[in-house]
Design a protein around this motif. Structure first.
Motif, PDB file in Angstrom:
ATOM      1  N   TYR A  14       0.882  -1.169   0.000  1.00  0.00           N
ATOM      2  CA  TYR A  14       0.000   0.000   0.000  1.00  0.00           C
ATOM      3  C   TYR A  14       0.917   1.215   0.000  1.00  0.00           C
ATOM      4  O   TYR A  14       1.516   1.515   1.040  1.00  0.00           O
ATOM      5  N   ARG A  17       3.949   1.228   2.248  1.00  0.00           N
ATOM      6  CA  ARG A  17       3.898   0.164   3.250  1.00  0.00           C
ATOM      7  C   ARG A  17       3.789  -1.223   2.598  1.00  0.00           C
ATOM      8  O   ARG A  17       2.839  -1.509   1.885  1.00  0.00           O
ATOM      9  N   ALA A  19       2.686  -4.528   3.152  1.00  0.00           N
ATOM     10  CA  ALA A  19       1.846  -5.194   4.156  1.00  0.00           C
ATOM     11  C   ALA A  19       2.048  -6.697   4.144  1.00  0.00           C
ATOM     12  O   ALA A  19       1.895  -7.365   5.165  1.00  0.00           O
ATOM     13  N   PRO A  38       0.788 -10.485  15.221  1.00  0.00           N
ATOM     14  CA  PRO A  38       0.488  -9.261  15.959  1.00  0.00           C
ATOM     15  C   PRO A  38      -0.302  -8.259  15.119  1.00  0.00           C
ATOM     16  O   PRO A  38      -0.443  -8.452  13.895  1.00  0.00           O
ATOM     17  N   ASN A  39      -0.772  -7.194  15.727  1.00  0.00           N
ATOM     18  CA  ASN A  39      -1.465  -6.127  14.987  1.00  0.00           C
ATOM     19  C   ASN A  39      -0.577  -5.642  13.860  1.00  0.00           C
ATOM     20  O   ASN A  39       0.625  -5.440  14.054  1.00  0.00           O
ATOM     21  N   GLY A  40      -1.175  -5.493  12.689  1.00  0.00           N
ATOM     22  CA  GLY A  40      -0.425  -4.981  11.548  1.00  0.00           C
ATOM     23  C   GLY A  40       0.451  -6.005  10.863  1.00  0.00           C
ATOM     24  O   GLY A  40       1.239  -5.666   9.974  1.00  0.00           O
ATOM     25  N   ALA A  41       0.291  -7.294  11.233  1.00  0.00           N
ATOM     26  CA  ALA A  41       1.158  -8.342  10.654  1.00  0.00           C
ATOM     27  C   ALA A  41       0.840  -8.619   9.192  1.00  0.00           C
ATOM     28  O   ALA A  41       1.676  -9.169   8.463  1.00  0.00           O
ATOM     29  N   GLY A  42      -0.388  -8.284   8.770  1.00  0.00           N
ATOM     30  CA  GLY A  42      -0.767  -8.562   7.387  1.00  0.00           C
ATOM     31  C   GLY A  42      -1.872  -9.599   7.261  1.00  0.00           C
ATOM     32  O   GLY A  42      -2.182 -10.049   6.146  1.00  0.00           O
ATOM     33  N   LYS A  43      -2.514  -9.940   8.359  1.00  0.00           N
ATOM     34  CA  LYS A  43      -3.534 -10.998   8.328  1.00  0.00           C
ATOM     35  C   LYS A  43      -4.743 -10.586   7.473  1.00  0.00           C
ATOM     36  O   LYS A  43      -5.161 -11.328   6.582  1.00  0.00           O
ATOM     37  N   SER A  44      -5.295  -9.393   7.757  1.00  0.00           N
ATOM     38  CA  SER A  44      -6.465  -8.955   6.970  1.00  0.00           C
ATOM     39  C   SER A  44      -6.079  -8.768   5.510  1.00  0.00           C
ATOM     40  O   SER A  44      -6.890  -9.017   4.606  1.00  0.00           O
ATOM     41  N   THR A  45      -4.866  -8.337   5.275  1.00  0.00           N
ATOM     42  CA  THR A  45      -4.399  -8.174   3.894  1.00  0.00           C
ATOM     43  C   THR A  45      -4.394  -9.521   3.183  1.00  0.00           C
ATOM     44  O   THR A  45      -4.910  -9.646   2.062  1.00  0.00           O
ATOM     45  N   GLN A  83     -13.822  -8.467   9.557  1.00  0.00           N
ATOM     46  CA  GLN A  83     -13.603  -8.069  10.944  1.00  0.00           C
ATOM     47  C   GLN A  83     -14.840  -7.333  11.474  1.00  0.00           C
ATOM     48  O   GLN A  83     -15.443  -6.553  10.746  1.00  0.00           O
ATOM     49  N   GLU A 155     -10.951 -12.447  12.261  1.00  0.00           N
ATOM     50  CA  GLU A 155     -11.156 -12.190  13.697  1.00  0.00           C
ATOM     51  C   GLU A 155     -12.632 -12.251  14.085  1.00  0.00           C
ATOM     52  O   GLU A 155     -13.196 -11.290  14.616  1.00  0.00           O
ATOM     53  N   HIS A 188      -6.438 -13.425  17.474  1.00  0.00           N
ATOM     54  CA  HIS A 188      -5.344 -13.215  18.414  1.00  0.00           C
ATOM     55  C   HIS A 188      -5.455 -14.195  19.571  1.00  0.00           C
ATOM     56  O   HIS A 188      -4.584 -14.239  20.427  1.00  0.00           O
TER      57      HIS A 188
HETATM   58  N1  LIG Z   1      -5.762   0.273   2.810  1.00  0.00           N
HETATM   59  C1  LIG Z   1      -4.558   0.416   3.372  1.00  0.00           C
HETATM   60  N2  LIG Z   1      -3.775   1.466   3.064  1.00  0.00           N
HETATM   61  C2  LIG Z   1      -2.549   1.625   3.610  1.00  0.00           C
HETATM   62  N3  LIG Z   1      -2.000   0.759   4.502  1.00  0.00           N
HETATM   63  C3  LIG Z   1      -2.738  -0.309   4.855  1.00  0.00           C
HETATM   64  C4  LIG Z   1      -4.048  -0.529   4.313  1.00  0.00           C
HETATM   65  N4  LIG Z   1      -4.544  -1.678   4.858  1.00  0.00           N
HETATM   66  C5  LIG Z   1      -3.587  -2.138   5.690  1.00  0.00           C
HETATM   67  N5  LIG Z   1      -2.506  -1.317   5.692  1.00  0.00           N
HETATM   68  C6  LIG Z   1      -1.265  -1.510   6.450  1.00  0.00           C
HETATM   69  O1  LIG Z   1      -0.774  -2.801   6.147  1.00  0.00           O
HETATM   70  C7  LIG Z   1      -0.260  -3.427   7.305  1.00  0.00           C
HETATM   71  C8  LIG Z   1      -0.978  -4.753   7.534  1.00  0.00           C
HETATM   72  O2  LIG Z   1      -2.314  -4.469   7.882  1.00  0.00           O
HETATM   73  P1  LIG Z   1      -3.394  -5.617   8.145  1.00  0.00           P
HETATM   74  O3  LIG Z   1      -4.699  -4.939   8.399  1.00  0.00           O
HETATM   75  O4  LIG Z   1      -3.325  -6.608   7.055  1.00  0.00           O
HETATM   76  O5  LIG Z   1      -2.817  -6.261   9.498  1.00  0.00           O
HETATM   77  P2  LIG Z   1      -3.522  -7.275  10.511  1.00  0.00           P
HETATM   78  O6  LIG Z   1      -2.530  -8.346  10.792  1.00  0.00           O
HETATM   79  O7  LIG Z   1      -4.847  -7.697   9.997  1.00  0.00           O
HETATM   80  O8  LIG Z   1      -3.691  -6.354  11.801  1.00  0.00           O
HETATM   81  P3  LIG Z   1      -4.759  -6.405  13.002  1.00  0.00           P
HETATM   82  O9  LIG Z   1      -4.442  -7.607  13.836  1.00  0.00           O
HETATM   83  O10 LIG Z   1      -4.467  -5.137  13.740  1.00  0.00           O
HETATM   84  O11 LIG Z   1      -6.141  -6.423  12.404  1.00  0.00           O
HETATM   85  C9  LIG Z   1      -0.453  -2.434   8.450  1.00  0.00           C
HETATM   86  O12 LIG Z   1       0.766  -1.738   8.625  1.00  0.00           O
HETATM   87  C10 LIG Z   1      -1.522  -1.515   7.946  1.00  0.00           C
HETATM   88  O13 LIG Z   1      -1.367  -0.222   8.487  1.00  0.00           O
END
Ligand SMILES: Nc1ncnc2c1ncn2[C@@H]1O[C@H](COP(=O)(O)OP(=O)(O)OP(=O)(O)O)[C@@H](O)[C@H]1O
Length: 291
Positions: A14, A17, A19, A38-45, A83, A155, A188
């Motif tokens: 992104y 970043r 991800a 952890p938060n921000g690991a990339g799971k939702s991505t 989520q 989640e 988590h």
């Molecule tokens: N649409 C977007 N634009 C810019 N950065 C993004 C976007 N979506 C996610 N990110 C960034 O990509 C990285 C991974 O985000 P993601 O949501 O995949 O993490 P996650 O593991 O699901 O986190 P969480 O446990 O907090 O839900 C993070 O640094 C987030 O800030």
């Protein structure tokens, strides 16, 4: 059998970043796969890429043998609960089921109505006034009644109390049996995942730290405990993480052969060992001390 998910060097950027970076995983059919990190690991991505809601910026991904969201048929084969279990707040529970039936050719009305009844949801109640747990149950019901081949849950139990979480996890196991569906879910809550998952993907900082069938992973990891000072690493073993407490060192090591003095690890301990290694500077220093 075609894997439900196969990624090769998959990445998603992104803007600045990264991800998801160089992610290569294969999830075989019939699994309940836990995605942790952890938060921000990339799971939702990763889950967004699996559902085809976002496109990769590098590498490749196949879901049920095809590109994600490649066709209406492919979309129908994947049920997704995002989520916070979003629902249409102004529609009633019953409206959700009617809408599901309209939009999905393979809709299983009997299953949807039975589950709503069993979970004590009132078909006439507006979804906006449901509790977090009830919303999650409604969203899971709609996703499951699509009768897809893969359920993707981001989640799904985060907002639920322990009892509701247990009920949700039990439902998931029932669905897998009844519908013969594969599941990928992020959470988590390692204890919850341990109850239901037979496949694990550990992500940290956008990279895969560990992936595989849980039984295979547990078979090659061991806990070795001994006196703190210069505890030697068993021959042929790789140190994943070491911790010192009360004059003892506890190591989680990886070794496919027998590890002298090795005891079994559980899923939570294994996951934490990889996550700590990936995110902490401490274990890296300790790794050096034990090599
Ligand atoms: N649409 C977007 N634009 C810019 N950065 C993004 C976007 N979506 C996610 N990110 C960034 O990509 C990285 C991974 O985000 P993601 O949501 O995949 O993490 P996650 O593991 O699901 O986190 P969480 O446990 O907090 O839900 C993070 O640094 C987030 O800030």
């Amino acid at each position: 059998m075609t894997p439900v998910i196969r990624t090769t060097a998959l990445s998603k950027r992104y803007r600045q970043r990264l991800a998801l970076d160089d992610c290569t995983v294969t999830v075989p059919a019939g699994r309940i796969a836990g995605l942790v990190g952890p938060n921000g690991a990339g799971k939702s991505t990763l889950l967004g890429l699996v559902c085809g809601m976002i496109a990769p910026t590098g590498g490749s991904i196949e879901v049920l043998g095809h590109r994600p969201a490649d066709s209406a048929e492919q979309l129908a084969r994947v049920g997704f609960v995002a989520q916070d279990a979003p629902v249409y707040t102004r529609l009633t529970v019953g409206d959700h089921l009617r809408l599901g039936a309209r939009l999905n050719q393979r809709w299983n009305a009997e299953l949807a109505e039975r589950r709503i009844r069993q979970r004590g949801l009132d078909p006439a109640q507006k979804a906006g006034s449901l509790s977090g747990g009830q919303r999650a149950q409604l969203a899971l019901t709609v996703a499951a009644a699509k009768r897809g081949d893969l359920l993707v849950l981001d989640e799904p139990v985060a907002a639920l109390d322990p009892l509701a979480r247990r009920g949700f996890m039990r439902d998931l196991l029932e669905f897998v049996d009844e519908l013969n569906v594969s599941v990928v879910l992020s959470s988590h809550l390692l204890g919850d995942l341990e109850q239901v998952c037979d496949h694990l993907i550990v992500l940290a900082d956008g990279r895969v730290q560990l992936a595989g069938d849980v039984a295979d992973l547990l078979a090659v990891h061991h806990r070795v405990t001994g006196p703190a000072a210069q505890q030697p690493l068993p021959p042929g073993a790789e140190l994943i993480h070491a911790e010192q407490a009360r004059g003892e060192t506890t190591m989680v090591v990886r070794g496919s052969g027998p590890v002298p003095g090795g005891a079994p690890v559980d899923l939570e301990e294994l996951t934490l060992a990889y996550l700590t290694r990936a995110t902490d500077v401490g274990p890296a220093a300790m790794t050096g001390a034990h090599r």
